[in-house]
Design a protein around this motif. Structure first.
Motif, mmCIF file in Angstrom:
data_model
loop_
_atom_site.group_PDB
_atom_site.id
_atom_site.type_symbol
_atom_site.label_atom_id
_atom_site.label_comp_id
_atom_site.label_asym_id
_atom_site.label_seq_id
_atom_site.Cartn_x
_atom_site.Cartn_y
_atom_site.Cartn_z
ATOM 1 N N GLN A 237 0.863 -1.181 0.000
ATOM 2 C CA GLN A 237 0.000 0.000 0.000
ATOM 3 C C GLN A 237 0.902 1.234 0.000
ATOM 4 O OE1 GLN A 237 -2.766 0.219 3.228
ATOM 5 N NE2 GLN A 237 -3.801 2.023 2.442
ATOM 6 N N VAL A 238 0.798 2.024 -1.061
ATOM 7 C CA VAL A 238 1.687 3.166 -1.225
ATOM 8 C C VAL A 238 1.188 4.363 -0.424
ATOM 9 C CG1 VAL A 238 2.665 4.792 -2.880
ATOM 10 C CG2 VAL A 238 2.388 2.397 -3.508
ATOM 11 N N LYS A 239 2.090 4.941 0.329
ATOM 12 C CA LYS A 239 1.799 6.181 1.044
ATOM 13 C C LYS A 239 2.688 7.278 0.488
ATOM 14 C CE LYS A 239 0.470 3.840 5.347
ATOM 15 N NZ LYS A 239 0.763 3.686 6.795
ATOM 16 N N PRO A 240 2.145 8.466 0.287
ATOM 17 C CA PRO A 240 2.960 9.556 -0.266
ATOM 18 C C PRO A 240 4.167 9.841 0.623
ATOM 19 C CG PRO A 240 0.631 10.150 -0.218
ATOM 20 C CD PRO A 240 0.766 8.886 0.566
ATOM 21 N N ILE A 241 5.293 10.091 -0.025
ATOM 22 C CA ILE A 241 6.513 10.468 0.699
ATOM 23 C C ILE A 241 6.842 11.908 0.324
ATOM 24 C CG2 ILE A 241 8.956 9.993 1.064
ATOM 25 C CD1 ILE A 241 8.421 7.099 0.258
ATOM 26 N N LYS A 242 6.778 12.789 1.301
ATOM 27 C CA LYS A 242 7.054 14.203 1.027
ATOM 28 C C LYS A 242 8.546 14.402 0.796
ATOM 29 C CE LYS A 242 3.105 15.920 3.724
ATOM 30 N NZ LYS A 242 2.672 16.777 4.852
ATOM 31 N N ALA A 243 8.861 15.161 -0.253
ATOM 32 C CA ALA A 243 10.263 15.433 -0.595
ATOM 33 C C ALA A 243 10.612 16.902 -0.332
ATOM 34 C CB ALA A 243 10.517 15.078 -2.053
ATOM 35 N N GLY A 244 9.792 17.581 0.464
ATOM 36 C CA GLY A 244 10.049 18.980 0.798
ATOM 37 C C GLY A 244 8.884 19.861 0.379
ATOM 38 N N LYS A 245 8.933 21.100 0.833
ATOM 39 C CA LYS A 245 7.917 22.092 0.458
ATOM 40 C C LYS A 245 8.650 23.343 -0.021
ATOM 41 C CE LYS A 245 3.689 24.320 2.162
ATOM 42 N NZ LYS A 245 2.775 23.762 1.135
ATOM 43 N N PRO A 246 9.063 23.334 -1.285
ATOM 44 C CA PRO A 246 9.890 24.434 -1.791
ATOM 45 C C PRO A 246 9.149 25.751 -1.954
ATOM 46 C CG PRO A 246 9.336 22.930 -3.556
ATOM 47 C CD PRO A 246 8.840 22.295 -2.293
ATOM 48 N N ILE A 247 7.826 25.693 -2.134
ATOM 49 C CA ILE A 247 7.061 26.913 -2.386
ATOM 50 C C ILE A 247 5.767 26.905 -1.578
ATOM 51 C CG2 ILE A 247 7.984 27.331 -4.699
ATOM 52 C CD1 ILE A 247 5.517 25.893 -5.832
ATOM 53 N N LYS A 248 5.175 28.090 -1.444
ATOM 54 C CA LYS A 248 3.903 28.227 -0.742
ATOM 55 C C LYS A 248 2.754 27.732 -1.617
ATOM 56 C CE LYS A 248 4.681 32.668 -0.130
ATOM 57 N NZ LYS A 248 6.117 32.868 -0.379
ATOM 58 N N ALA A 249 1.630 27.411 -0.972
ATOM 59 C CA ALA A 249 0.451 26.946 -1.701
ATOM 60 C C ALA A 249 -0.032 27.999 -2.689
ATOM 61 C CB ALA A 249 -0.662 26.574 -0.724
ATOM 62 N N SER A 250 0.030 29.268 -2.286
ATOM 63 C CA SER A 250 -0.421 30.345 -3.183
ATOM 64 C C SER A 250 0.458 30.431 -4.424
ATOM 65 C CB SER A 250 -0.408 31.682 -2.439
ATOM 66 O OG SER A 250 0.906 31.977 -1.959
ATOM 67 N N THR A 251 1.760 30.172 -4.260
ATOM 68 C CA THR A 251 2.678 30.160 -5.405
ATOM 69 C C THR A 251 2.312 29.041 -6.373
ATOM 70 O OG1 THR A 251 4.493 31.046 -4.055
ATOM 71 C CG2 THR A 251 5.088 29.948 -6.110
ATOM 72 N N ALA A 252 2.038 27.843 -5.819
ATOM 73 C CA ALA A 252 1.678 26.700 -6.649
ATOM 74 C C ALA A 252 0.429 26.993 -7.471
ATOM 75 C CB ALA A 252 1.473 25.463 -5.780
ATOM 76 N N LYS A 253 -0.552 27.613 -6.849
ATOM 77 C CA LYS A 253 -1.802 27.943 -7.559
ATOM 78 C C LYS A 253 -1.552 28.951 -8.684
ATOM 79 C CE LYS A 253 -5.339 26.981 -4.038
ATOM 80 N NZ LYS A 253 -4.520 26.089 -3.197
ATOM 81 N N SER A 254 -0.675 29.902 -8.437
ATOM 82 C CA SER A 254 -0.361 30.900 -9.453
ATOM 83 C C SER A 254 0.356 30.267 -10.644
ATOM 84 C CB SER A 254 0.506 32.011 -8.847
ATOM 85 O OG SER A 254 0.803 32.994 -9.812
ATOM 86 N N VAL A 255 1.306 29.381 -10.361
ATOM 87 C CA VAL A 255 2.027 28.698 -11.437
ATOM 88 C C VAL A 255 1.078 27.799 -12.224
ATOM 89 C CG1 VAL A 255 3.889 27.072 -11.991
ATOM 90 C CG2 VAL A 255 4.237 28.796 -10.216
ATOM 91 N N LEU A 256 0.179 27.135 -11.517
ATOM 92 C CA LEU A 256 -0.775 26.251 -12.185
ATOM 93 C C LEU A 256 -1.655 27.043 -13.163
ATOM 94 C CD1 LEU A 256 -1.560 23.242 -12.182
ATOM 95 C CD2 LEU A 256 -3.297 23.784 -10.459
ATOM 96 N N GLN A 257 -2.028 28.261 -12.762
ATOM 97 C CA GLN A 257 -2.814 29.112 -13.655
ATOM 98 C C GLN A 257 -2.006 29.495 -14.891
ATOM 99 O OE1 GLN A 257 -6.190 30.189 -13.563
ATOM 100 N NE2 GLN A 257 -5.502 30.650 -15.643
ATOM 101 N N ASN A 258 -0.733 29.786 -14.698
ATOM 102 C CA ASN A 258 0.139 30.107 -15.831
ATOM 103 C C ASN A 258 0.279 28.907 -16.779
ATOM 104 O OD1 ASN A 258 1.956 32.839 -15.837
ATOM 105 N ND2 ASN A 258 1.218 32.355 -13.774
ATOM 106 N N MET A 259 0.285 27.682 -16.213
ATOM 107 C CA MET A 259 0.360 26.482 -17.052
ATOM 108 C C MET A 259 -0.944 26.283 -17.835
ATOM 109 S SD MET A 259 2.436 23.859 -14.486
ATOM 110 C CE MET A 259 2.476 22.507 -15.665
ATOM 111 N N GLU A 260 -2.050 26.687 -17.258
ATOM 112 C CA GLU A 260 -3.314 26.665 -18.009
ATOM 113 C C GLU A 260 -3.269 27.655 -19.171
ATOM 114 O OE1 GLU A 260 -7.113 26.636 -15.905
ATOM 115 O OE2 GLU A 260 -6.024 26.203 -14.057
ATOM 116 N N ASP A 261 -2.645 28.808 -18.931
ATOM 117 C CA ASP A 261 -2.546 29.815 -19.995
ATOM 118 C C ASP A 261 -1.790 29.274 -21.213
ATOM 119 O OD1 ASP A 261 -3.912 31.575 -18.391
ATOM 120 O OD2 ASP A 261 -2.134 32.720 -17.769
ATOM 121 N N VAL A 262 -0.816 28.405 -20.967
ATOM 122 C CA VAL A 262 -0.062 27.800 -22.059
ATOM 123 C C VAL A 262 -1.006 27.077 -23.025
ATOM 124 C CG1 VAL A 262 1.679 26.048 -22.644
ATOM 125 C CG2 VAL A 262 2.041 27.535 -20.673
ATOM 126 N N VAL A 263 -2.075 26.504 -22.473
ATOM 127 C CA VAL A 263 -3.003 25.703 -23.265
ATOM 128 C C VAL A 263 -4.161 26.528 -23.820
ATOM 129 C CG1 VAL A 263 -4.507 23.657 -23.250
ATOM 130 C CG2 VAL A 263 -2.412 23.672 -21.873
#
Length: 710
Positions: free
Chosen positions: A471-497
C-alpha cells in the motif's frame, strides 16, 4: 687368437645389454614405487587432492534452487515470474547402462512415444520419429520447444510413468509474459554459467530485477548425499539437507492497462517519426506512484529482441538539459521569493548578458509584453529577467529546494544526480530556461508535483510493496514553495493551453482542464557547442490534469526526430492527449465500478472440458492450444491474480495446433508465443483479426506466425 675374440664379443655384448636393461627396469620401478609411496603418503597428485576427488565421486552436493520472487503490477498481474522450467530428453545409446548392465536408455520407443504424447504438445508419430533417428550413433535426443519450459507438475506426471531412458534438465528461467512492457524498468534476470557450463541461479542485471535482486533471489538450499560407483544415491544418516528460502514477491505501482496503452502510443510515434530516443512517464500527482513508464529504444523482455540497442534505463540513468519545462521552477521561484511583477513590461526578442546575446525562440520577439505572458509564450528573455530579479543566490537556493542536483531515491538502479554549470552570469541566466543544468526524468516529475500539491513535492515511487505489504503512502520530498505560489504557477500552465498566445494549445483535451508547459532544449555537440537544425533538440511536455483537481502528471521527452513531418507539439500530443485522457477516464470509471480480482486456479492435469468450465465459472475466458483432452500447461500460472474476462491459455496433450486468435489482445498473443515457443510477428494495434496460420493448423515446425491487429 683374433678369431676367438671375435666369436666371444657378441656374447659379452648381450650380457652387458641385459644388465643395462635390468638397471633401467629397476630404475623405472623405483621411480614408480617412489611416486606411489608419495601419493599414498600425501594423498595428492599434480596438485589434486585425491581424497577430496574420491569423496566427490561418492559424495555430491545437490543445490536446492530457491524460487525467485514474482514481480506484479498494482493490480496483481504478473510482470515477471520464475517458471522453474524443465526440459525433457531421451537417451538412446545402448552404452548407457547401470549395475548388472541394467538398461538406462529408451528400451520401448513405441510405448515411450505414446506416453509422452499425453504430456507434450507433440503427436505420437512425431515423438516416435525423433526417437528413431537415421543416425543410430546419436547418444540422446531432445524434443525442441515442445519439450522445454515444462512445469514441475508435468515433470512429475511423466516421472510417474517410469519410462526408461527419459530424463530432465532443470534450468532457471524467467518469464516476462507482456513482452515489450516497461522493459528497462522491470529489467531482466539472467543465469550465469558456472565453471562446468551449468546454469546458476538467476541474477537481476537491470531495472527492478537488479535493484531488488537480494529480495527476489532468496537463498538456495543444498542436499549433501553419498552415492555408489554407479551414481546411485545411498541412504545414509549423514546426508544433510538445508531447505531453500524462496525469494520475496515485489509489487510495483505500474498499472498494466495504462502501461500497455503507453507502449502502443510510443511505438506508433516512434515508428512514424523515428526519434533517436523518447521517454514517457505517467505519475499519480497525489501519491507519486509511477503508473506507466517507458522509453524508446526498448526491447522485448520475453524474446530479448532489441536488447542490444540500449541497456540504460534512460528514465533515471541519463542526465540532460530539460529546456523550457524548467521554467516551471523559474516562475515558481520568482513568485515565491517576491520577485515577480506580472504587470511589468519588458522588451522581448533578445537580451545581452555579458558579451553574449540570449534570444527568444521567436527571435524577433513579440514587442513590449508584460511578464504575465512570458511563461505562456515560453520567452527565454522573460525568464532571464526573473533570474536577474532574484539574483544568483536566491535562484540557486530554489534549484536545490526543488530537488535538483541529488537523486530522488526512486527504487531503480543507477539514478544520476545531475549537474549545474553556475559560475558566470551567463551560466546563471541560461539555467532560467533549462540550459547549463542536467536533470533526470524523475527529478522533473518530482519538481512538477509541487505545483500539483499546493507547494509540497512528492517523491516518485515505483515500489508498491514487498510480499503482501503493498500500500503506497505519499513520501514528502520537501515544500519548496507556498500553496499560493503553486496555484499561481498552475494558472500560468493553463494559460499555455488556453490563451491564444500559449505554446501548448494542441494539448487541449475535451471535457478536461489541462495545465501544461512545453519545452525545446538544445543539444550539446561534440565540439562543445549546441547543434543546429530543425530537429536537433530535445522536445518535451509536462502536464497536470485535471488542472482544477490535479490527479496525474504526464511528462514526455523526444530527442531528435529523424522524420519530423509535423511540429514537435503535434507529435508529442499524439502520445500526451490520448494517454492523459485514458488515465482520466479510467479514474472516472474506477470510481464508479470497482472490479473484483480473480485468483487463477491450477487446471494442469485436468481434462480440457473440466478446466474450461472451472475457469469460465470464475468469469475468465479460455483458449486451448492443441486438440488433446488433458491440460499440460497454462498461462497465467496458478495463483496469479488477474481481472475478470481476461484470457487463460491452456496447452493440451497431443499435437500442438493453432487456436483461433480473433479478438485476442497483444498480451494474449505473447502468452501464446511463450507457451508454444513459436515467434509471433504482431502488426498494428488493438485486437487480432487475421492470422497467417489457419485455425487448427499444426504448429510443429512452424517458426513464425503473423498476426494483424486493428
Amino acid at each position: 687368437m683374433k678369431s676367438v675374440k671375435t666369436r666371444k664379443s657378441p656374447r659379452r655384448n648381450r650380457r652387458v645389454f641385459g644388465r643395462l636393461l635390468l638397471l633401467i627396469i629397476a630404475a623405472i620401478f623405483l621411480v614408480f614405487a617412489g611416486r606411489f609411496a608419495y601419493i599414498a603418503a600425501t594423498g595428492h597428485i599434480a596438485g589434486v587432492d585425491l581424497t577430496k576427488r574420491s569423496q566427490k565421486k561418492y559424495k555430491a552436493d545437490s543445490v536446492i534452487r530457491a524460487q525467485r520472487g514474482t514481480i506484479y503490477d498494482s493490480l496483481g498481474n504478473v510482470l515477471a515470474q520464475d517458471i522453474n522450467a524443465y526440459s525433457v530428453y531421451a537417451v538412446l545409446s545402448h552404452d548407457y547402462v547401470g549395475p548388472n548392465k541394467k538398461p538406462l536408455y529408451v528400451t520401448d520407443k513405441k510405448k515411450t512415444a505414446k506416453v509422452l504424447s499425453r504430456y507434450l504438445p507433440l503427436s505420437e508419430e512425431k515423438i516416435y520419429k525423433q526417437l528413431t533417428p537415421a543416425n543410430r550413433s546419436v547418444y540422446q535426443v531432445e524434443f525442441g520447444s515442445a519439450g522445454q519450459n515444462l512445469s514441475l507438475s508435468i515433470k512429475r506426471k511423466i516421472e510417474k510413468e517410469h519410462l526408461t531412458g527419459i530424463y530432465f534438465n532443470e534450468s532457471p528461467t524467467r518469464l516476462y509474459p507482456n513482452g515489450t512492457f516497461a522493459s528497462h524498468v522491470i529489467g531482466i534476470a539472467q543465469s550465469p554459467k558456472d565453471e562446468d557450463g551449468a546454469d546458476q541461479s538467476l541474477v537481476g542485471v537491470m531495472g527492478i530485477e537488479k535493484y531488488f535482486n537480494k529480495q527476489l533471489a532468496g537463498q538456495d538450499g543444498y542436499k549433501n548425499f553419498a552415492r555408489d560407483s554407479y551414481g546411485y544415491t545411498i541412504n545414509q544418516k549423514k546426508n544433510k539437507v538445508k531447505a531453500a528460502k524462496n525469494g520475496q514477491d515485489i509489487y510495483l505501482t505500474l498499472d498494466s492497462r495504462l502501461q500497455s496503452y503507453m507502449e502502443t502510443l510510443l511505438t506508433s510515434v516512434n515508428k512514424k517519426y523515428k526519434p533517436k530516443s523518447m521517454n514517457a512517464v505517467l505519475m499519480n500527482a497525489k501519491t507519486g506512484e509511477i503508473l506507466a513508464a517507458s522509453q524508446r529504444p526498448t526491447f522485448n523482455a520475453s524474446t530479448k529482441k532489441g536488447i542490444g540497442k540500449i541497456w540504460r534505463d534512460t528514465l533515471v540513468e541519463d542526465g540532460y538539459e530539460p529546456g523550457s519545462v524548467l521554467k516551471i521552477a523559474t516562475l515558481a521561484a520568482a513568485i515565491d521569493s517576491g520577485n515577480y511583477n506580472p504587470n511589468q513590461y519588458y522588451q522581448s526578442g533578445s537580451i545581452r548578458v555579458g558579451d553574449k546575446k540570449i534570444s527568444d525562440w521567436q527571435t524577433s520577439g513579440w514587442g513590449m509584453i508584460p511578464l504575465s505572458q512570458a511563461f505562456a509564450r515560453s520567452s527565454n528573455v522573460g525568464m532571464v529577467k526573473l533570474e536577474q530579479a532574484m539574483g544568483p543566490k536566491v535562484w540557486k537556493d530554489y534549484i536545490q529546494k526543488f530537488g535538483f542536483l541529488k537523486p530522488t531515491g526512486i527504487q531503480l538502479p543507477g539514478e544520476t544526480e545531475g549537474t549545474l554549470q553556475y559560475v558566470r552570469p551567463l551560466d546563471q541566466a541560461t539555467t532560467s530556461f533549462g540550459q547549463g543544468i542536467n536533470v533526470n526524468v524523475m527529478q522533473m516529475l518530482q519538481m512538477t508535483s509541487a505545483i500539483a500539491n499546493d507547494g509540497t513535492m512528492i517523491k516518485p515511487q515505483i515500489l508498491s510493496g514487498i510480499n503482501q505489504d503493498h500500500q503506497v503512502k505519499p513520501i514528502k520530498a520537501g515544500k519548496p514553495i507556498k500553496a499560493s505560489t503553486a496555484k499561481s504557477v498552475l494558472q500560468n500552465m493553463e494559460d499555455v493551453v488556453y490563451q491564444d498566445y500559449g505554446t501548448g494549445q494542441v494539448y487541449q483535451i475535451p471535457d478536461y482542464k489541462v495545465a501544461v508547459k512545453t519545452g525545446t532544449a538544445q543539444i550539446t555537440g561534440p565540439d562543445g557547442g549546441y547543434l543546429t537544425g530543425a530537429s536537433n533538440y530535445i522536445f518535451s511536455v509536462s502536464g497536470i490534469a485535471p488542472a482544477d483537481d490535479p490527479k496525474y502528471i504526464l511528462y514526455i521527452t523526444m530527442k531528435q526526430p529523424q522524420n519530423m513531418t509535423d511540429s514537435a507539439e503535434s507529435i508529442l500530443a499524439q502520445v500526451f492527449n490520448p494517454m492523459m485522457k485514458r488515465a482520466l477516464e479510467y479514474t472516472k470509471k474506477a470510481e464508479k465500478d470497482t472490479q473484483q480480482q480473480v485468483t487463477v486456479p491450477s487446471v494442469i492435469g485436468q481434462s480440457t472440458d473440466e478446466a474450461q468450465k472451472k475457469l469460465t465459472d470464475l468469469g475468465l475466458q479460455t483458449a486451448s492450444v492443441g486438440s488433446g483432452n488433458l491440460v499440460v500447461q497454462q498461462l497465467p500460472k496458478a495463483n496469479s491474480v488477474i481481472l475478470p474476462k481476461q484470457r487463460v491459455i491452456l496447452m493440451t496433450n497431443g499435437a500442438m495446433t493453432m487456436p483461433d486468435v480473433t479478438g485476442w489482445s497483444k498480451n494474449d498473443l505473447l502468452k501464446l508465443a511463450q507457451l508454444t515457443g513459436v515467434e509471433i510477428d504482431i502488426k498494428g494495434s488493438g485486437y487480432a483479426y487475421h492470422q497467417s496460420l489457419a485455425v487448427n493448423g499444426l504448429l510443429d515446425g512452424v517458426k513464425k506466425i503473423k498476426v494483424q491487429l486493428k
